[in-house]
Design a protein around this motif. Structure first.
Motif, PDB file in Angstrom:
ATOM      1  N   TYR A 203      -8.656   9.408  85.891  1.00  8.61           N
ATOM      2  CA  TYR A 203      -7.878  10.546  86.392  1.00  8.61           C
ATOM      3  C   TYR A 203      -6.460  10.435  86.162  1.00  8.61           C
ATOM      4  O   TYR A 203      -5.674  11.376  85.602  1.00  8.61           O
ATOM      5  CB  TYR A 203      -8.089  10.785  87.969  1.00  8.61           C
ATOM      6  CG  TYR A 203      -9.335  11.636  88.351  1.00  8.61           C
ATOM      7  CD1 TYR A 203      -9.637  12.707  87.759  1.00  8.61           C
ATOM      8  CD2 TYR A 203     -10.129  11.076  89.583  1.00  8.61           C
ATOM      9  CE1 TYR A 203     -10.761  13.530  88.284  1.00  8.61           C
ATOM     10  CE2 TYR A 203     -11.373  11.759  89.971  1.00  8.61           C
ATOM     11  CZ  TYR A 203     -11.527  12.930  89.549  1.00  8.61           C
ATOM     12  OH  TYR A 203     -12.606  13.820  89.590  1.00  8.61           O
ATOM     13  N   LEU A 204      -5.725   9.254  86.459  1.00  8.39           N
ATOM     14  CA  LEU A 204      -4.559   8.983  86.666  1.00  8.39           C
ATOM     15  C   LEU A 204      -3.950   8.949  85.115  1.00  8.39           C
ATOM     16  O   LEU A 204      -2.955   9.405  84.462  1.00  8.39           O
ATOM     17  CB  LEU A 204      -3.968   7.743  87.361  1.00  8.39           C
ATOM     18  CG  LEU A 204      -4.209   8.029  88.761  1.00  8.39           C
ATOM     19  CD1 LEU A 204      -3.932   6.674  89.274  1.00  8.39           C
ATOM     20  CD2 LEU A 204      -3.500   9.160  89.174  1.00  8.39           C
ATOM     21  N   SER A 205      -4.683   8.324  84.358  1.00 12.02           N
ATOM     22  CA  SER A 205      -4.432   8.221  82.929  1.00 12.02           C
ATOM     23  C   SER A 205      -4.356   9.085  82.088  1.00 12.02           C
ATOM     24  O   SER A 205      -3.475   9.423  81.010  1.00 12.02           O
ATOM     25  CB  SER A 205      -5.359   6.991  82.064  1.00 12.02           C
ATOM     26  OG  SER A 205      -6.736   7.646  82.047  1.00 12.02           O
TER      27      SER A 205
ATOM     28  N   PHE B 142      -9.764  14.025  79.883  1.00 14.15           N
ATOM     29  CA  PHE B 142     -10.399  13.241  80.694  1.00 14.15           C
ATOM     30  C   PHE B 142     -11.716  12.465  80.498  1.00 14.15           C
ATOM     31  O   PHE B 142     -11.861  11.574  80.941  1.00 14.15           O
ATOM     32  CB  PHE B 142     -10.553  14.234  82.164  1.00 14.15           C
ATOM     33  CG  PHE B 142     -11.228  13.602  83.122  1.00 14.15           C
ATOM     34  CD1 PHE B 142     -10.778  12.735  83.872  1.00 14.15           C
ATOM     35  CD2 PHE B 142     -12.583  13.856  83.528  1.00 14.15           C
ATOM     36  CE1 PHE B 142     -11.491  12.129  85.347  1.00 14.15           C
ATOM     37  CE2 PHE B 142     -13.249  13.330  84.200  1.00 14.15           C
ATOM     38  CZ  PHE B 142     -12.658  12.354  85.092  1.00 14.15           C
ATOM     39  N   HIS B 143     -12.551  13.307  79.788  1.00 17.22           N
ATOM     40  CA  HIS B 143     -13.818  12.769  79.626  1.00 17.22           C
ATOM     41  C   HIS B 143     -13.735  11.432  78.653  1.00 17.22           C
ATOM     42  O   HIS B 143     -14.433  10.503  78.916  1.00 17.22           O
ATOM     43  CB  HIS B 143     -14.622  13.814  78.610  1.00 17.22           C
ATOM     44  CG  HIS B 143     -16.172  13.883  79.073  1.00 17.22           C
ATOM     45  ND1 HIS B 143     -16.656  14.382  80.022  1.00 17.22           N
ATOM     46  CD2 HIS B 143     -17.217  12.925  78.575  1.00 17.22           C
ATOM     47  CE1 HIS B 143     -17.994  14.051  80.123  1.00 17.22           C
ATOM     48  NE2 HIS B 143     -18.287  13.184  79.481  1.00 17.22           N
ATOM     49  N   SER B 144     -12.644  11.472  77.633  1.00 18.36           N
ATOM     50  CA  SER B 144     -12.612  10.383  76.915  1.00 18.36           C
ATOM     51  C   SER B 144     -11.963   9.325  77.610  1.00 18.36           C
ATOM     52  O   SER B 144     -12.351   8.000  77.481  1.00 18.36           O
ATOM     53  CB  SER B 144     -11.626  10.698  75.650  1.00 18.36           C
ATOM     54  OG  SER B 144     -10.016  10.927  76.320  1.00 18.36           O
ATOM     55  N   LYS B 145     -11.063   9.497  78.689  1.00 19.86           N
ATOM     56  CA  LYS B 145     -10.392   8.319  79.475  1.00 19.86           C
ATOM     57  C   LYS B 145     -11.583   7.818  80.215  1.00 19.86           C
ATOM     58  O   LYS B 145     -11.686   6.631  80.565  1.00 19.86           O
ATOM     59  CB  LYS B 145      -9.481   8.920  80.135  1.00 19.86           C
ATOM     60  CG  LYS B 145      -8.027   9.520  79.439  1.00 19.86           C
ATOM     61  CD  LYS B 145      -7.536   8.210  78.539  1.00 19.86           C
ATOM     62  CE  LYS B 145      -6.398   8.658  77.841  1.00 19.86           C
ATOM     63  NZ  LYS B 145      -5.625   7.784  76.969  1.00 19.86           N
ATOM     64  N   TYR B 146     -12.592   8.751  80.709  1.00 18.79           N
ATOM     65  CA  TYR B 146     -13.598   8.497  81.678  1.00 18.79           C
ATOM     66  C   TYR B 146     -14.389   7.502  80.843  1.00 18.79           C
ATOM     67  O   TYR B 146     -14.716   5.973  81.431  1.00 18.79           O
ATOM     68  CB  TYR B 146     -14.334   9.254  82.156  1.00 18.79           C
ATOM     69  CG  TYR B 146     -15.621   9.052  82.946  1.00 18.79           C
ATOM     70  CD1 TYR B 146     -15.372   8.960  84.332  1.00 18.79           C
ATOM     71  CD2 TYR B 146     -16.845   8.737  82.502  1.00 18.79           C
ATOM     72  CE1 TYR B 146     -16.609   8.581  85.091  1.00 18.79           C
ATOM     73  CE2 TYR B 146     -17.888   8.356  83.330  1.00 18.79           C
ATOM     74  CZ  TYR B 146     -17.650   8.200  84.687  1.00 18.79           C
ATOM     75  OH  TYR B 146     -19.059   8.027  85.413  1.00 18.79           O
TER      76      TYR B 146
END
Length: 754
Positions: free
Chosen positions: A512-514, A580-584
């Motif tokens: 979330y934060l990144s 977001f999906h990539s960071k997740y």
């Protein structure tokens, strides 16, 4: 919803009433008539098209990704180009959006929501089976699209209205009153209203500005009716007021008579036959004398209650200034909370709502009812709570801020709101009655009049305190002005999600934060080029959960007197579904923090600072984050279109519905998640049984280690060059300049991988 079968009839059986028009040429002709004084208004300089915003959403959202939560910056570009196409042709646009769900249409709303729920279930089964986005047959608009689109269009300088009654009625009334050149939408009710010409958004070609005009005069010539008889035709065919079932016997008799008198009609399509049959019935019953004495023919074979229902339906199509209009039928119902707020607050709520400048406050204060449509939530996921329950405590505090001014704190006579929220397990048979809850503020509940209309530094500080208290984030007041408003809002939202969602892990927070920190440096084109090797159903749900939270932030901000600019709370400033999906996926694969933050030192420093603040706030409230890396299985071959039920259920034991739900502040009573000890158990019980075994990747020492050439290389669409110099973090300012400004705070990063 429109009139049953009428759109089909005009498209397939009445081609003469479907006229292809060029809107540029139509605008020129309309302007010429206006100059000659043929229209009823002279207060607009450009020809105006009134746009049914709700009907346009599916046409506007043309972004490739929809399942991950929305590609909001790309969507903003689409809206901008769409608006520019009309303004370059000298056409003024006025947008209307649904602002309320009228109780007479509640059951139709519920029926629609249940149907969408079935599609959402199929969508999640497809993602879990194939790890990819399903085809357009299961397409769902991103959560909150209608709400945020209103603000998006306003930011583009467009005139936007939010309805206080049936939106179709307000659209037709505005178009008639202002002599508009047309109504752009996709609802056959606009054929029935005696208003501006009805233009099809489904057949609009934005590059050439051509579409189809549905000509009501030619329709009437074809079916043998006068324009004034169209409302009765609509009611007998079935519409939002008079259900199709209530007039079934009338249509059966009409069809029998029609086929007897015209045997050749059997060769036509059944839908077309029905419209013609009912039209012939209306024509045969309605003599000129009867037309002058009532809304419906006296000889129509209906019971007294049925006649009253049809009269109500016919009256709903009569616009201001038209014969038979009764003002009492269209007045706004009285508010149930007048004793809790001042007349000035009531007036401000309505004005902000109509001008599409407010959110939630009108529904709470002036209607006492609030609803939320479908969200991408997996009904088979026993771990993640639905968004309606995650955000219920903050809604209750919003209600308290609005309605508990000067309340003595007793439980007697607490105002309560009727909530119609769609989520797994809610049958939607009746609204949930949710009481207002006081905010944890020093002293008495503040006066809403002072919050909304007061001035001075003390009032500004109180507004911010009220806003932060709704999310249990009072400690973040020191960050106001030190970081961008959009990041402060994102931090509040993620903190609330963590406090309410006891199964969220450190990796979820990092994702979330990144993405909120990195989004500021991404262009729409860069966001589109992000490659996702596969989709995680859990990440899909977390993305929608965040977007629904942004709408709660917006409601809290409006209730608190807007301590933050509403622009800072828009998703295109703090969220992109694909990013977001990539960071997740990166966070749950054990990627180093420096890589997670795009090897940008300033981004990494800011990220770590935000994470530290979140962790500290949660720890003070007894919530300790744990590391629980998890990723779903990567399907190497793309799956076919959805073709059956996915029978597997996620691990995790009992369902949240069977355990009960949190009904207020998670720290008090009710057997909440923390009190059951779920957040303090073995973290392995939360791990998904499916693991990613990507090429070159595997499990070592209980953690996932990706191959150096696997997922992270595809994060930005291709192999990354980590030797490039770090980019300067740029913060968005919400002042009048609208420019990016340097945000040099948090510029010294700690050691990578911290």
């Amino acid at each position: 919803m429109g009139v049953k079968g009428l759109q089909y009839f005009m498209d397939c059986c009445c081609p003469g009433a479907c006229v292809t028009v060029n809107l540029r040429e139509m605008a020129r002709q309309h302007a010429d008539k206006s100059q000659q004084g043929f229209t009823t208004t002279a207060n607009t300089t450009n020809p105006t098209i009134v746009v049914d915003g709700m009907a346009c959403l599916r046409h506007w959202y043309s972004c490739k990704d929809w399942i991950c939560g929305g590609q909001w910056r790309e969507y903003m570009d689409v809206l901008k180009r769409w608006v520019e196409a009309f303004t370059s042709a000298g056409i003024r646009l006025v947008f209307f959006f649904d602002g309320v769900v009228e109780e007479k249409k509640r059951q139709a709303w519920v029926k629609r929501r249940r149907r969408v729920n079935r599609d959402v279930s199929k969508m999640f089964r497809h993602v879990k089976a194939y790890g990819e986005q399903p085809g357009r047959e299961l397409f769902c608009l991103p959560s909150g699209l209608a709400s945020f689109t209103r603000f998006a269009l306003s930011s583009l300088g467009q005139e936007v209205f939010c309805s206080v009654q049936e939106a179709d009625y307000e659209i037709a009334s505005y178009a008639r009153q202002h002599g508009s050149m047309g109504i752009l939408g996709q609802d056959s009710d606009f054929i029935i209203y005696d208003s501006a010409p009805y233009l099809s958004v489904a057949k609009l070609r934005i590059d050439s500005l051509t579409t189809v005009l549905y000509d009501r005069q030619r329709l009437c010539q074809t079916i043998g009716l006068a324009v004034t008889q169209l409302p009765l035709l609509a009611c007998l065919l079935g519409n939002d007021v008079v259900s199709e079932e209530r007039m079934q016997h009338v249509r059966n008799n009409a069809m029998e008579t029609y086929r007897t008198n015209d045997p050749a009609s059997h060769s036509g399509a059944p839908q077309g036959q029905m419209v013609l049959a009912v039209s012939h019935l209306v024509c045969s019953l309605w003599s000129r004398e009867e037309q002058q004495t009532g809304l419906i023919p006296q000889s129509l074979d209906l019971s007294a209650p049925q006649k009253e229902l049809v009269k109500k339906g016919v009256r709903s199509y009569l616009l201001p200034g038209q014969e038979g209009l009764q003002q009492g039928d269209i007045s706004v119902p009285p508010c149930g909370f007048e004793k809790h707020v001042s007349p000035e607050i009531l007036k401000a709520c309505r004005e902000k709502h109509v001008a599409a400048e407010g959110y939630m406050v009108y529904s709470v204060v002036c209607e006492g009812v609030i609803e939320c449509s479908n969200t991408l939530e997996d009904e088979e996921d026993a771990e993640l709570q639905p968004q309606a329950l995650v955000y219920k405590p903050c809604r209750q505090r919003i209600y308290g801020l609005l309605l508990l001014q000067g309340h003595d704190g007793s439980s007697d006579d607490l105002p309560a709101i009727k909530e119609w929220f769609v989520y797994p397990g809610n049958p939607l048979k009746e609204p949930e009655i949710v009481p207002a809850v006081p905010n944890s503020l020093p002293g008495d509940q503040p006066s809403l009049d002072s919050l909304w209309f007061g001035s001075g530094s003390e009032v500004s500080a109180l507004r911010l305190t009220c806003f932060l208290s709704i999310f249990d984030c009072q400690e973040f007041s020191e960050l106001h002005g030190a970081i961008e408003d959009s990041l402060l809002a994102a931090l509040c939202l993620v903190t609330h999600i963590v406090l309410q969602g006891q199964t969220l892990s450190q990796e979820d927070v990092d994702a979330y934060l990144s993405q909120a920190v990195c989004l500021r440096l991404k262009s729409p084109k860069e966001l589109q080029q992000i490659k996702l090797p596969f989709l995680s159903s859990r990440a899909v749900q977390l993305g929608s959960l965040y977007i629904r939270g942004l709408s709660h932030l917006l409601g809290a901000n409006c209730a608190s007197g807007c301590p933050l600019p509403n622009a800072a709370l828009m998703p295109w400033h703090s969220f992109d579904g694909r990013l977001f999906h990539s960071k997740y996926l990166l966070a749950h694969s054990g990627t180093e923090k420096s890589v997670l933050l795009d090897s940008d030192s300033s981004c990494l420093s800011l990220f770590l600072h935000l994470r530290e603040k979140l962790t500290e706030t949660c720890r003070k409230q007894g919530r300790v984050l744990q590391s629980r890396p998890r990723v779903t299985e990567h399907k190497t071959t793309p799956g076919p279109r959805y073709r059956g039920r996915h029978t597997g259920r996620p691990p995790g034991g009992e369902n949240w519905r069977e355990r009960g739900e949190t009904t207020g502040d998670h720290r008090h009573g009710g057997g909440g998640w923390r009190e059951r000890g779920e957040a303090r158990g073995d973290p392995r019980e939360y791990e998904n049984s499916e693991r990613l075994w990507d090429r070159g990747g595997g499990m070592r020492g209980g953690h996932f280690h990706p191959h150096p050439h696997s997922y992270s290389n595809w994060h930005d669409g291709g192999p990354q060059n980590w030797s490039r110099p770090p980019r300067q973090s740029r913060g968005r300012s919400y002042g009048n300049t609208g420019r990016y400004q340097l945000a040099p705070r948090w510029s010294q990063p700690p050691a990578p991988g911290t």
